[in-house]
Write a protein that holds these residues in place. Structure first.
Motif, PDB file in Angstrom:
ATOM      1  N   GLU A   7       5.238  56.515  23.941  1.00  0.00           N
ATOM      2  CA  GLU A   7       5.248  55.512  23.094  1.00  0.00           C
ATOM      3  C   GLU A   7       3.848  54.632  23.505  1.00  0.00           C
ATOM      4  O   GLU A   7       3.737  52.964  22.603  1.00  0.00           O
ATOM      5  N   ILE A   8       3.204  54.226  25.213  1.00  0.00           N
ATOM      6  CA  ILE A   8       2.682  53.547  25.338  1.00  0.00           C
ATOM      7  C   ILE A   8       0.593  54.156  24.070  1.00  0.00           C
ATOM      8  O   ILE A   8       0.388  54.993  24.066  1.00  0.00           O
ATOM      9  N   PRO A   9       0.333  52.677  23.377  1.00  0.00           N
ATOM     10  CA  PRO A   9      -0.483  53.503  22.999  1.00  0.00           C
ATOM     11  C   PRO A   9      -2.076  53.791  23.414  1.00  0.00           C
ATOM     12  O   PRO A   9      -2.368  53.264  24.911  1.00  0.00           O
ATOM     13  N   ARG A  10      -2.375  54.675  22.854  1.00  0.00           N
ATOM     14  CA  ARG A  10      -3.243  55.911  23.878  1.00  0.00           C
ATOM     15  C   ARG A  10      -4.573  54.848  23.980  1.00  0.00           C
ATOM     16  O   ARG A  10      -5.601  55.649  25.004  1.00  0.00           O
ATOM     17  N   GLU A  11      -5.359  53.927  23.144  1.00  0.00           N
ATOM     18  CA  GLU A  11      -6.421  53.290  23.293  1.00  0.00           C
ATOM     19  C   GLU A  11      -6.138  52.620  24.068  1.00  0.00           C
ATOM     20  O   GLU A  11      -7.084  52.049  24.932  1.00  0.00           O
ATOM     21  N   LEU A  12      -4.839  51.855  24.949  1.00  0.00           N
ATOM     22  CA  LEU A  12      -5.007  51.413  25.937  1.00  0.00           C
ATOM     23  C   LEU A  12      -5.525  51.384  27.184  1.00  0.00           C
ATOM     24  O   LEU A  12      -6.085  51.126  27.512  1.00  0.00           O
TER      25      LEU A  12
END
Length: 313
Positions: free
Chosen positions: A202-207
């Protein structure tokens, strides 16, 4: 024909009257239903009072065990623990002094710590690494390996007792602390990997991509980005694993050293001689119960954050 004032208030009043009439027609009357009134009141102070009373009710066994552990064996046998409210002079710390002098119980507590701490740390560390790999690293057969891990969740512990006992006997770790730790780690990893993989995904891929553009490798990405964001889930996993291993008796009864068993097995053995050593049994049981409670309340905030992490997007 509706008469309206200069500001059109008459039309607004008419629309409101029609809305109330429609609501009354659907409900059968202009008064709120009984269910609606009950639902409106449950969110107030009455619900809080009920929840506090339920919490106090569930604490009664712990309070009773604490007070029993502070009474003499004669008082425990003669009356219930609630007698201390009438005769507070019964309270004494002699039972805990005897507990510390009892080699069996003290060795069992040490054995429990030596089993629980490594089993918890290893599951958290290995589960975190594997969860990150399944969530954000590409390797051949990743999805199939993850399905295999999920399939292991349905395997009951009892199925593996006999074959694992034979295996541990052949390699020389049966009835050892290492054998118990390995067993707990093996059966704790499937749930740990499943939980942390879904949380890390669930961690944003962009980050993560931004960190990679800044030159972060996989190890730095895992330690500097993923672990801080996944701290609530990791804390929740650690609490679950600690409580499960600390309170386990089945695995400890079979695989642990019979000369220095964990506290659950030692207390079960003490129960056989309840009339002779009740002064040791009561404080030992309370100590065995209070340590998991201390661990839970110490990480309560992280536990709640981990449970609620997926509730709000």
């Amino acid at each position: 024909m509706t008469t309206t004032g200069p500001d059109g208030a008459g039309g607004t009043a008419e629309a409101a009257r029609k809305t109330r009439a429609a609501v009354s027609a659907r409900s059968g009357s202009g008064r709120p239903s009984l269910a609606s009134r009950i639902a409106a009141r449950t969110g107030g102070g009455a619900l809080r009072v009920v929840l506090v009373l339920v919490g106090l009710f569930w604490l009664i066994p712990a309070i009773g065990l604490l007070l029993s552990s502070l009474r003499s064996p004669a008082d425990i046998s003669a009356s219930g623990w609630w007698e201390v409210f009438v005769r507070p002079a019964q309270l004494t710390a002699e039972n805990y002094t005897r507990l510390l002098q009892n080699d069996t119980i003290t060795h069992s507590l040490l054995s429990t710590v030596l089993i629980t701490v490594p089993a918890t740390v290893l599951v958290v560390v290995i589960g975190s690494l594997a969860g990150y790999a399944f969530a954000w690293m590409d390797f051949p057969g990743r999805d199939w390996w993850f399905l295999a891990v999920v399939a292991l969740l349905v395997v009951p512990v009892q199925v593996a007792l006999v074959p694992v006992s034979r295996l541990f006997g052949e390699i020389g770790i049966f009835e050892t602390t290492a054998g118990v730790v390995i067993f707990h780690v093996a059966f704790g990893l499937p749930f740990a990997i499943f939980l942390l993989r879904n949380f890390f995904a669930e961690i944003p891929r962009e980050l993560l991509e931004a960190a990679r553009l800044d030159g972060a490798g996989e190890i730095r990405l895992f330690t500097r980005v993923v672990l801080p964001l996944g701290a609530p889930a990791i804390a929740s996993l650690g609490i679950f694993q600690f409580l499960w291993v600390w309170n386990d008796m089945l695995v400890a009864l079979i695989f642990a050293d019979s000369e220095s068993p964990p506290i659950t097995v030692a207390l079960q053995q003490q129960v056989r001689q309840f009339g002779n050593n009740i002064d040791v049994l009561a404080p030992g049981a309370f100590v065995s119960m209070v340590i998991p409670l201390v661990v839970f309340f110490a990480f309560q905030r992280q536990f709640v954050s981990g449970v609620m992490a997926g509730a709000v997007k």
